[in-house]
Every structure is written in structure tokens, then in C-alpha cells.
Design a protein around this motif. Structure first.
Motif, PDB file in Angstrom:
ATOM      1  N   LEU A  69      11.976  28.526 -14.243  1.00 15.38           N
ATOM      2  CA  LEU A  69      12.134  27.291 -13.484  1.00 15.38           C
ATOM      3  C   LEU A  69      12.975  27.486 -12.221  1.00 15.38           C
ATOM      4  O   LEU A  69      14.116  27.933 -12.284  1.00 15.38           O
ATOM      5  CB  LEU A  69      12.767  26.220 -14.365  1.00 15.38           C
ATOM      6  CG  LEU A  69      12.691  24.789 -13.840  1.00 15.38           C
ATOM      7  CD1 LEU A  69      11.247  24.296 -13.818  1.00 15.38           C
ATOM      8  CD2 LEU A  69      13.550  23.867 -14.696  1.00 15.38           C
ATOM      9  N   GLN A  70      12.398  27.136 -11.080  1.00 16.96           N
ATOM     10  CA  GLN A  70      13.095  27.203  -9.803  1.00 16.96           C
ATOM     11  C   GLN A  70      13.488  25.829  -9.273  1.00 16.96           C
ATOM     12  O   GLN A  70      14.481  25.692  -8.559  1.00 16.96           O
ATOM     13  CB  GLN A  70      12.200  27.881  -8.752  1.00 16.96           C
ATOM     14  CG  GLN A  70      11.781  29.287  -9.071  1.00 16.96           C
ATOM     15  CD  GLN A  70      10.869  29.843  -8.001  1.00 16.96           C
ATOM     16  OE1 GLN A  70      11.074  29.648  -6.798  1.00 16.96           O
ATOM     17  NE2 GLN A  70       9.809  30.539  -8.418  1.00 16.96           N
ATOM     18  N   HIS A  71      12.673  24.812  -9.576  1.00 16.05           N
ATOM     19  CA  HIS A  71      12.917  23.466  -9.073  1.00 16.05           C
ATOM     20  C   HIS A  71      12.713  22.457 -10.188  1.00 16.05           C
ATOM     21  O   HIS A  71      11.753  22.553 -10.954  1.00 16.05           O
ATOM     22  CB  HIS A  71      11.958  23.119  -7.927  1.00 16.05           C
ATOM     23  CG  HIS A  71      12.133  23.953  -6.702  1.00 16.05           C
ATOM     24  ND1 HIS A  71      13.160  23.758  -5.805  1.00 16.05           N
ATOM     25  CD2 HIS A  71      11.407  24.991  -6.226  1.00 16.05           C
ATOM     26  CE1 HIS A  71      13.053  24.641  -4.818  1.00 16.05           C
ATOM     27  NE2 HIS A  71      11.995  25.401  -5.061  1.00 16.05           N
ATOM     28  N   LEU A  72      13.618  21.472 -10.244  1.00 13.49           N
ATOM     29  CA  LEU A  72      13.511  20.355 -11.172  1.00 13.49           C
ATOM     30  C   LEU A  72      13.693  19.070 -10.379  1.00 13.49           C
ATOM     31  O   LEU A  72      14.673  18.911  -9.652  1.00 13.49           O
ATOM     32  CB  LEU A  72      14.566  20.465 -12.269  1.00 13.49           C
ATOM     33  CG  LEU A  72      14.610  19.340 -13.299  1.00 13.49           C
ATOM     34  CD1 LEU A  72      13.294  19.258 -14.070  1.00 13.49           C
ATOM     35  CD2 LEU A  72      15.782  19.544 -14.258  1.00 13.49           C
ATOM     36  N   VAL A  73      12.735  18.143 -10.526  1.00 10.84           N
ATOM     37  CA  VAL A  73      12.737  16.902  -9.751  1.00 10.84           C
ATOM     38  C   VAL A  73      12.639  15.716 -10.705  1.00 10.84           C
ATOM     39  O   VAL A  73      11.809  15.713 -11.620  1.00 10.84           O
ATOM     40  CB  VAL A  73      11.551  16.857  -8.766  1.00 10.84           C
ATOM     41  CG1 VAL A  73      11.591  15.567  -7.937  1.00 10.84           C
ATOM     42  CG2 VAL A  73      11.556  18.072  -7.848  1.00 10.84           C
ATOM     43  N   ALA A  74      13.474  14.711 -10.495  1.00 13.04           N
ATOM     44  CA  ALA A  74      13.400  13.455 -11.233  1.00 13.04           C
ATOM     45  C   ALA A  74      12.536  12.474 -10.447  1.00 13.04           C
ATOM     46  O   ALA A  74      12.732  12.290  -9.241  1.00 13.04           O
ATOM     47  CB  ALA A  74      14.791  12.879 -11.454  1.00 13.04           C
ATOM     48  N   LEU A  75      11.585  11.827 -11.147  1.00 12.04           N
ATOM     49  CA  LEU A  75      10.591  10.968 -10.503  1.00 12.04           C
ATOM     50  C   LEU A  75      10.656   9.529 -11.003  1.00 12.04           C
ATOM     51  O   LEU A  75      11.153   9.268 -12.092  1.00 12.04           O
ATOM     52  CB  LEU A  75       9.176  11.481 -10.808  1.00 12.04           C
ATOM     53  CG  LEU A  75       8.756  12.854 -10.317  1.00 12.04           C
ATOM     54  CD1 LEU A  75       7.334  13.135 -10.784  1.00 12.04           C
ATOM     55  CD2 LEU A  75       8.853  12.925  -8.805  1.00 12.04           C
TER      56      LEU A  75
ATOM     57  N   PRO B 240      24.890  18.485 -11.367  1.00 12.65           N
ATOM     58  CA  PRO B 240      23.882  17.435 -11.198  1.00 12.65           C
ATOM     59  C   PRO B 240      23.139  17.505  -9.873  1.00 12.65           C
ATOM     60  O   PRO B 240      21.949  17.180  -9.813  1.00 12.65           O
ATOM     61  CB  PRO B 240      24.699  16.146 -11.315  1.00 12.65           C
ATOM     62  CG  PRO B 240      25.859  16.517 -12.174  1.00 12.65           C
ATOM     63  CD  PRO B 240      26.200  17.926 -11.785  1.00 12.65           C
ATOM     64  N   GLN B 241      23.822  17.932  -8.819  1.00 13.28           N
ATOM     65  CA  GLN B 241      23.166  17.981  -7.509  1.00 13.28           C
ATOM     66  C   GLN B 241      22.065  19.025  -7.435  1.00 13.28           C
ATOM     67  O   GLN B 241      21.268  19.026  -6.487  1.00 13.28           O
ATOM     68  CB  GLN B 241      24.186  18.217  -6.391  1.00 13.28           C
ATOM     69  CG  GLN B 241      24.991  19.482  -6.502  1.00 13.28           C
ATOM     70  CD  GLN B 241      26.313  19.283  -7.219  1.00 13.28           C
ATOM     71  OE1 GLN B 241      26.439  18.380  -8.071  1.00 13.28           O
ATOM     72  NE2 GLN B 241      27.302  20.098  -6.861  1.00 13.28           N
ATOM     73  N   ASP B 242      21.979  19.912  -8.425  1.00 13.42           N
ATOM     74  CA  ASP B 242      20.877  20.884  -8.463  1.00 13.42           C
ATOM     75  C   ASP B 242      19.562  20.237  -8.878  1.00 13.42           C
ATOM     76  O   ASP B 242      18.502  20.847  -8.733  1.00 13.42           O
ATOM     77  CB  ASP B 242      21.202  22.025  -9.424  1.00 13.42           C
ATOM     78  CG  ASP B 242      22.256  22.972  -8.863  1.00 13.42           C
ATOM     79  OD1 ASP B 242      22.684  22.778  -7.705  1.00 13.42           O
ATOM     80  OD2 ASP B 242      22.658  23.904  -9.592  1.00 13.42           O
ATOM     81  N   VAL B 243      19.633  19.036  -9.421  1.00 14.43           N
ATOM     82  CA  VAL B 243      18.431  18.286  -9.789  1.00 14.43           C
ATOM     83  C   VAL B 243      18.048  17.402  -8.608  1.00 14.43           C
ATOM     84  O   VAL B 243      18.821  16.542  -8.185  1.00 14.43           O
ATOM     85  CB  VAL B 243      18.668  17.424 -11.039  1.00 14.43           C
ATOM     86  CG1 VAL B 243      17.412  16.617 -11.375  1.00 14.43           C
ATOM     87  CG2 VAL B 243      19.113  18.281 -12.212  1.00 14.43           C
ATOM     88  N   ALA B 244      16.875  17.618  -8.054  1.00 11.44           N
ATOM     89  CA  ALA B 244      16.409  16.812  -6.931  1.00 11.44           C
ATOM     90  C   ALA B 244      15.897  15.466  -7.444  1.00 11.44           C
ATOM     91  O   ALA B 244      15.478  15.332  -8.593  1.00 11.44           O
ATOM     92  CB  ALA B 244      15.308  17.531  -6.174  1.00 11.44           C
ATOM     93  N   VAL B 245      15.938  14.468  -6.573  1.00 12.20           N
ATOM     94  CA  VAL B 245      15.428  13.137  -6.905  1.00 12.20           C
ATOM     95  C   VAL B 245      14.438  12.718  -5.831  1.00 12.20           C
ATOM     96  O   VAL B 245      14.774  12.695  -4.634  1.00 12.20           O
ATOM     97  CB  VAL B 245      16.562  12.103  -7.011  1.00 12.20           C
ATOM     98  CG1 VAL B 245      15.978  10.712  -7.309  1.00 12.20           C
ATOM     99  CG2 VAL B 245      17.569  12.499  -8.083  1.00 12.20           C
ATOM    100  N   ALA B 246      13.214  12.392  -6.228  1.00 10.67           N
ATOM    101  CA  ALA B 246      12.234  11.825  -5.300  1.00 10.67           C
ATOM    102  C   ALA B 246      12.506  10.324  -5.199  1.00 10.67           C
ATOM    103  O   ALA B 246      12.544   9.633  -6.218  1.00 10.67           O
ATOM    104  CB  ALA B 246      10.819  12.094  -5.791  1.00 10.67           C
TER     105      ALA B 246
END
Length: 252
Positions: free
Chosen positions: A205-211, A235-241
Motif C-alpha cells: 500500500l502506497q496511498h490510502l484515501v478516505a471517501l 493521521p495526516q498520512d491518510v488523504a481525504v477526498a
């Protein structure tokens, strides 16, 4: 491969997945002008889009598809159940796909993932280009064994974090809507999304995004904290769309 979101939330959803300079748009729940403006902000033009792939027929995902596709002469791919959502105004280049069979689209091998949601034939999708895999999983009320099996070993994962359970319970929605959102055919909570993440192999896993975060029943920091706790990362390593800002390109 790279990916981005024009918008994510209950007032409209649209994403882009690109490889070799060729894009697929996933859903379009935005008005025509908004979709065109947000596409331009991401440095892309409708002419760059191979097709629009539709997850299900709810208006925040399908509402802008027919007009955008008609204006720009784009193919639209949907399951037979989802295609019924176009009713009297189907896009002229509508093509049916199976919810159970992989298919090629542009540079991608795409695998549908059927999900439990209160729609006719909803499915989410995995995108592979021969080197990396991106899974986009949203609009499901519960995590099934098939969803867990499908998400193993992805290089990027975008997962629904619709609501915080306590905020939903104490929030402004009527009880019937609370039951619908929190039910088995509704939307994933932050906790359910974290449980899903804990069930899959994340070694690549390179990217994790909350949708699909709710405006009324969630906060970005709560979704980030829930997913980051599984990864043991900041927490800031988790991106948010986001609904308004979308999400800028992420590359694999």
C-alpha cells in the motif's frame, strides 16, 4: 497510474483514474459546468476521457453522467441494473457490463466488485495496469467476504468513511434516515472502514484515501484517525477526498 477526485460526498462524486495519458472517469454526480471546471483544474480535458464508468444510479453518482457524456460524446459503462437509472434520458453511447466479470477499458483491466447498497445493481471497481492496482470501494452498508478478498494486495486503496457512529446517532437526520445510512445497505462508518483495512494485506500500500464523508455526521480528522490507527501512521498520512476541493493527483 495516477488518480484524483473532482468531488466526493453526498452532493456529488466524480473521480479520474489515468495511465499512459488515458483517463477513465468514475461516476459524475456534478453539473456540467462544475464537472468541466473541476476537470480543467486537474489539468485534464473531456477529450482525454476514454469513458465514464458508473457505480450505481443514485443521483450523487449518476446525476451528471448523461449530460456530460452527451456533450462530449463519451461512452458510458454500467451494469444493467444501474443503466435503468437513466430512465428516459440514457446517454447515446451506453454500454452494459457484467458486475461479475473483469473487462478491459483503455489501458486498464477493471474488476467489478458487487457491494451491498440500496441500489439496483451496485458495484465498485479495481483498476490494474499490469504493474499496480487501485481499489475504490464506497457506497456499501457492510463489508462482505468478497469485498475483503477483492482488496488484498492493492497498491492504493480509497475506502468510504461516511459517518462517525456517535455523530450519526446524535445528529440531525430523522430516525428513518439514520437507520438507512447506518444499515446493511447504507454506508460504511469510520469504524467499519478501519475494520476493512485491518482485514486486507497492505504490504504494497502506497496511498490510502478516505471517501464520501458526510457533511453532518463526520469530520475529516475522525476518519483519518480511525484509518491511521490501523496503519500505525500519522493521521495526516491518510488523504481525504473532499466535496468541494476533491483530491489532487496521487501517483503510483
Amino acid at each position: 497510474m495516477r488518480f484524483s477526485w473532482l468531488a466526493s460526498g453526498s452532493r456529488g462524486n466524480a473521480a479520474l483514474v489515468e495511465a499512459d495519458g488515458r483517463c477513465v472517469m468514475l461516476d459524475c454526480g456534478l453539473g456540467l459546468k462544475a464537472a468541466e471546471a473541476r476537470l480543467a483544474a486537474l489539468g485534464r480535458d473531456p477529450a482525454d476521457i476514454e469513458a465514464i464508468l458508473v457505480t450505481h444510479e443514485h443521483s450523487d453518482h449518476i446525476g451528471g453522467v448523461a449530460r456530460f457524456a452527451t456533450r462530449h460524446r463519451l461512452r458510458v459503462l454500467a451494469t444493467a441494473g444501474t443503466a435503468k437509472g437513466f430512465r428516459m434520458t440514457p446517454p447515446p453511447r451506453l454500454e452494459l457490463i457484467s458486475a461479475h466479470e473483469p473487462f478491459a477499458l483503455g489501458p486498464f483491466e477493471i474488476t467489478p466488485v458487487p457491494v451491498p447498497h440500496d441500489a439496483r445493481e451496485p458495484c465498485q471497481f479495481l483498476f490494474a495496469d499490469g504493474a499496480v492496482r487501485l481499489a475504490i470501494i464506497t457506497d456499501l452498508g457492510r463489508v462482505t467476504p468478497h469485498v475483503v478478498a477483492s482488496l488484498q494486495g492493492c497498491d492504493a486503496l480509497a475506502v468510504e468513511c461516511n459517518h462517525d457512529e456517535a455523530m450519526l446517532a446524535g445528529g440531525p437526520y430523522p430516525e428513518s434516515l439514520k437507520r438507512r445510512v447506518g444499515g446493511g445497505l447504507g454506508h460504511l462508518s469510520n469504524g467499519q472502514a478501519a475494520e476493512l483495512l485491518a482485514s486486507v494485506d497492505i504490504a504494497r500500500l502506497q496511498h490510502l484515501v478516505a471517501l464520501h464523508l458526510s457533511d453532518h455526521n463526520n469530520r475529516p480528522e475522525l476518519a483519518q484517525q480511525a484509518l491511521a490507527a490501523v496503519l500505525d501512521c500519522p493521521p495526516q498520512d491518510v488523504a481525504v477526498a473532499r466535496q468541494q476541493a476533491g483530491l489532487d493527483w496521487r501517483s503510483l
